[in-house]
Every structure is written in C-alpha cells, then in structure tokens.
Enzyme design. Structure first.
Site, short mmCIF file in Angstrom:
data_model
loop_
_atom_site.label_atom_id
_atom_site.label_comp_id
_atom_site.label_asym_id
_atom_site.label_seq_id
_atom_site.Cartn_x
_atom_site.Cartn_y
_atom_site.Cartn_z
N GLY A 96 58.57 -57.24 71.64
CA GLY A 96 57.71 -57.00 72.81
C GLY A 96 56.44 -57.82 72.74
O GLY A 96 55.95 -58.33 73.75
N GLN A 170 48.99 -55.45 73.89
CA GLN A 170 49.82 -56.56 74.37
C GLN A 170 49.41 -56.96 75.78
O GLN A 170 49.31 -58.15 76.10
CB GLN A 170 51.30 -56.18 74.31
CG GLN A 170 51.78 -56.00 72.88
CD GLN A 170 53.21 -55.52 72.80
OE1 GLN A 170 53.84 -55.20 73.80
NE2 GLN A 170 53.73 -55.44 71.58
N ASP A 316 51.95 -47.53 66.20
CA ASP A 316 53.22 -47.91 65.58
C ASP A 316 53.61 -46.99 64.43
O ASP A 316 54.70 -47.11 63.87
CB ASP A 316 53.16 -49.36 65.08
CG ASP A 316 53.20 -50.35 66.23
OD1 ASP A 316 53.57 -49.96 67.36
OD2 ASP A 316 52.85 -51.53 66.01
N LYS A 343 58.69 -47.93 73.30
CA LYS A 343 58.74 -48.84 72.14
C LYS A 343 60.17 -49.37 71.97
O LYS A 343 60.96 -49.30 72.91
CB LYS A 343 58.21 -48.11 70.90
CG LYS A 343 56.73 -47.74 71.02
CD LYS A 343 55.85 -48.96 71.11
CE LYS A 343 54.40 -48.61 71.38
NZ LYS A 343 53.60 -49.82 71.66
N ARG A 347 60.85 -43.42 71.00
CA ARG A 347 60.65 -42.92 69.63
C ARG A 347 60.46 -41.42 69.58
O ARG A 347 60.66 -40.81 68.51
CB ARG A 347 59.46 -43.65 68.98
CG ARG A 347 59.84 -45.07 68.58
CD ARG A 347 58.75 -45.82 67.86
NE ARG A 347 59.29 -47.10 67.40
CZ ARG A 347 58.54 -48.14 67.06
NH1 ARG A 347 57.22 -48.07 67.11
NH2 ARG A 347 59.11 -49.25 66.65
C1 S3P Z 1 51.05 -54.91 69.40
C2 S3P Z 1 50.61 -53.92 70.24
C3 S3P Z 1 51.24 -52.60 70.33
C4 S3P Z 1 52.17 -52.33 69.15
C5 S3P Z 1 53.04 -53.50 68.84
C6 S3P Z 1 52.20 -54.71 68.49
C7 S3P Z 1 50.36 -56.21 69.38
O1 S3P Z 1 51.98 -52.52 71.54
O2 S3P Z 1 52.98 -51.21 69.43
O3 S3P Z 1 53.89 -53.23 67.75
O4 S3P Z 1 50.61 -57.01 68.46
O5 S3P Z 1 49.54 -56.44 70.28
P1 S3P Z 1 51.31 -52.03 72.93
O6 S3P Z 1 50.37 -53.06 73.33
O7 S3P Z 1 52.50 -51.91 73.86
O8 S3P Z 1 50.69 -50.70 72.63
#
Ligand code: S3P
Length: 436
Positions: A96, A170, A316, A343, A347
C-alpha cells in the site's frame, strides 16, 4: 501447499539482536533518492518484497539503483524532472505504501503510469489518495475505488490546503510529494499525528518543510540533494520480538539500533501500560530519525483500555496488541481502530477469528475488539496472507499449551525476511514448512 509456520512452546527468550531496516523509511529512501540530485548511499535498506517492488519501479523509470549487498544500495538520483515513462504497468505487489506514495509522485510527472498490485492490494481503498490529488489538478482513475490506478501525466498541479479526513501517513505523503511539483504551497492538516518519515527525509535531503501543530506545508519548485541515508531497524518488526520477550518465562532480550521515531512508538507505550518491562536507551539519531536500544525482560501483562490517541502511533502493531491482550490478565479493549479493516487484510476480523481458534474469548467491534485474556491452546490458524498477523500469532504461540500451525505465511517476506531464523535465534521454536 502454501508456506506454514509451526511453533512449539518455549520458555526463554534471550539475545542481542538487530531487526531488518524500516520499511517506511526504505520506500522513501528509494523514491526521494530517485528525484534527488546526485547519488544517495542507503545502508540498512530493507530487502523485503514491498521495498523491492519500489526498487523495481524506480529502476523501470530510468533510475539506476546499484545494489552492493542485500542492505546497501546506491540510488543514482535523476533530479526532480528526471523520471522517465516505464513503458509498462508498474507492479506494487502487496505494498500500500508503494502504491499510494507513487500516486502522489507520479501525478506530477509528464508521462502516463498505471499501477497495479496483488489480490490483497487490489482490494484496498485508493480514492482517499486520488481525491486530494484531483483537487490539485491531477488526472487519476481508480477501478471502483481500488487498483489498478491509471495516472495521466502532463497536467499542471496547484497547491491545496488539505484537511485529511483519515489519519494516514500514506495519504499525507502522497499529497506532499505531489506538492513538491505544484504551484504555491501545499499543506496537509491531519486529524491525528501520523508517522512523519516523509517530512524528515525531505528535510534530510535539503527540502524545506514547515510544521505547525498538525499541519505540514511544502512549497513547490524546490530541489532535493542526495545524502547518505542510514535506515534504522524497523520498530514494527521489533514489536514481534518485544512481545516474545515480554511473554517469556525467563531471559532478557536486547534489540539494538531500532528506530524510535515518536510517531511510531505507540507500541512501547501500550505495552508499558500493560505492565511490560522495557528499558529504552536513546542513541544519537541518523538520517533525521531517532534510534536507540531496547532491553526487554519478561513480566506478566495486564489488560487495558488502549488509549485512542495512541492508535495512529501503533497502527501496524495491532496484531501484536491483540495477542498481548489475549495473553494478558484481564480484559483489553481496543476502540478507534477502524483503519485496521483496510490493511493487508481486515485485521480486526482475521485476528478475532484466529484468537478464537486458539481458545480466546474475543468480541469483535466495528472499530476494535474486546479481548478477555487467557491462554492459547494448540491448533491451526489462518493468517489470510497477512505478514503481521502471521508473525503476531507466531510469537504468541510460543506460550501456547500445545503446537500451533499458522497457514499462508509466505508474505512474511514482504516486511521481515529472515523472521523465522531470528525468532529461533532468540529462543523460539519456529519451523517453516511447505514453501510454495
Ligand atoms: C505507512 C503508513 C501506514 C502504515 C503502513 C506504512 C507509511 O498506513 O500502516 O504500513 O509508510 O506511510 P496508513 O497511512 O494507511 O495509515
């Protein structure tokens, strides 16, 4: 047969270990290194499948990445305007982070791109990123809200002030990356603090970032300058070993050189509230990221109401927290964690189902769970292909009354290559069976 982990009970956890490099920081080192001027030497890089998908994508766009060994790479940056059309759709695998951050970066390029992923990623929401990027002028299509994602290049982007509806690093990062190329200022206001690795690495590579409360602002038109990036150990990977050490009967575990960014340390605070014995020794930071050493000794955990303000700071680690709650004395209540349903798997559902198979009383809630602590019995649980679910059950299983088999675990390699070997090195009895 797909890959399985088979765990026999054990009592002692000990050792001095390091864990593989931080996944979030490794993705960003590749992406920001690719658009910097000059060569960035990245050490401690995570050679997990997720980051290798990002590496393949930047290479496909004309950026040379020289791999000296598994964890040392040189990213030969091409400058802000140096990326080239890949000439094929880019495979983001299970990641993701790769897909969402690339959406922001590629929305600003002069060429078209298509991004796709595996079955799990193909079910994850992408409109949360596409929507603000469209507000900036990007032309992006999702497939009913999910991947594949098609990005039409060549449009001019303008800065926006974005009030982010979900607490997501993200989404924030995608908008900021597009903002580097937009006219004027782009700011993101987050509903709760999320991991700030993008902001820190931008600053490390010389790009000004303004922060005020929960708002981050960048101005378009600047440039990034290559610099050495020493990636700290991933606290999210360390979390499995930390829990193993908390749950053991004897021993002491030291985890060295692990990232201690305060936007990531929710797991330490939650375990401490549960009574865990964790000593934190801060060291000088590296590449703009705090790092240190953790010393963990076994101590019985007690159930707690997990404070909701810690949820984004441990997002996470909820599979780990579900297992901690399941093996604690008393009840653990998790609320405000509805994001867990988006996720790699849902989860909340997958953890609740697995815990029930192992004899734990769990009530699933729309945004969390109520878990009554007990003891695992032996049995077979399905990780549904989710790396963190698999590893969380594995460390809990070390304290089960009998042998536990965890199914569909090949994706452990997305974030933690060598997990089983490291688990064995600290005293757990974990065998890998039946690779596919
Ligand atoms: C991440 C942000 C998180 C996290 C993912 C890594 C990142 O996701 O769960 O494993 O590297 O910016 P979300 O932005 O969807 O919360």
């Amino acid at each position: 047969m797909t890959q399985q982990l088979r765990i026999q009970p054990s009592d002692r956890v000990e050792g001095l270990v390091t864990v593989p490099g931080d996944k979030s920081v490794s993705h960003r080192a590749l992406m920001l290194g690719a658009i910097a001027q000059g060569t960035s030497r990245v050490t401690g890089f995570l050679p997990g499948e997720d980051c290798l998908a990002t590496m393949a994508a930047v290479r496909a766009m004309g950026v040379e990445v020289v791999q000296h060994d598994a964890t040392t790479i040189d990213v030969r940056g091409q400058g802000m305007r140096g990326l080239r059309a890949a000439g094929r759709a880019l495979d983001m695998g299970n990641s993701g982070t790769a897909m969402r951050l690339f959406m922001g970066l590629l929305a600003a390029q002069p060429f078209d791109t298509e991004l796709f992923g595996d079955e799990s990623l193909s079910a994850r929401p992408m409109e949360r990123v596409a929507r603000p990027l469209r507000q900036m002028g990007a032309r992006i299509e999702t497939t009913d809200g999910t991947p594949p994602v098609r990005i039409a290049g060549g449009g001019a982007l303008r800065g926006i002030a974005f009030d982010m509806p979900v607490a997501s690093a993200q989404v924030k990062s995608a908008v900021l990356l597009a903002g580097l190329y937009a006219t004027g200022e782009t700011s993101v206001n987050e509903p709760a603090v999320t991991r700030d690795h993008t902001e820190r690495m931008l600053e490390w590579l010389g790009y000004p970032v303004r922060r005020s409360g929960t708002t981050v602002t960048v101005a378009g038109g600047g440039a990034l300058v290559a610099a050495p990036i020493a990636v700290p150990g991933d606290l999210s990977s360390a979390a499995f070993m930390i829990l193993a050490a908390c749950l053991a009967r004897t021993g002491e575990l030291v985890i060295d050189h692990v990232g201690l960014n305060p936007t990531r340390t929710g797991i330490l605070r939650i375990l401490e509230l549960m009574g865990a014995d964790i000593r934190i020794e801060q060291s000088p930071g590296q590449a703009g990221e705090p790092v240190g050493r953790l010393v963990i000794r076994p101590r019985p955990l007690r159930g707690i109401d997990v404070p909701m303000d810690l949820v984004p700071l441990a997002i996470d680690e909820f599979p780990v927290i579900f297992v901690a709650g399941a093996l604690a004395n008393g009840e653990t209540l998790i609320r405000g964690a509805g994001e867990l349903r988006h996720k790699e798997t849902d989860r909340i559902r997958v953890m609740a189902e697995g815990l029930r198979i192992l004899g734990i009383d769990v009530e699933e809630l729309p945004d969390g769970a109520r878990i009554r602590g007990g003891r695992f019995r032996g049995g077979t649980v399905d990780s549904a292909g989710d790396h963190r679910v698999a590893m969380s059950f594995a460390v809990g299983a070390a304290r089960a009354a009998g042998a536990v088999t965890i199914q569909d675990t090949a994706n452990v390699a997305t974030s933690f290559p060598g997990f089983a070997a490291l688990a064995r090195a600290i005293g757990l009895d974990v065998a890998v069976a039946g690779d596919d």
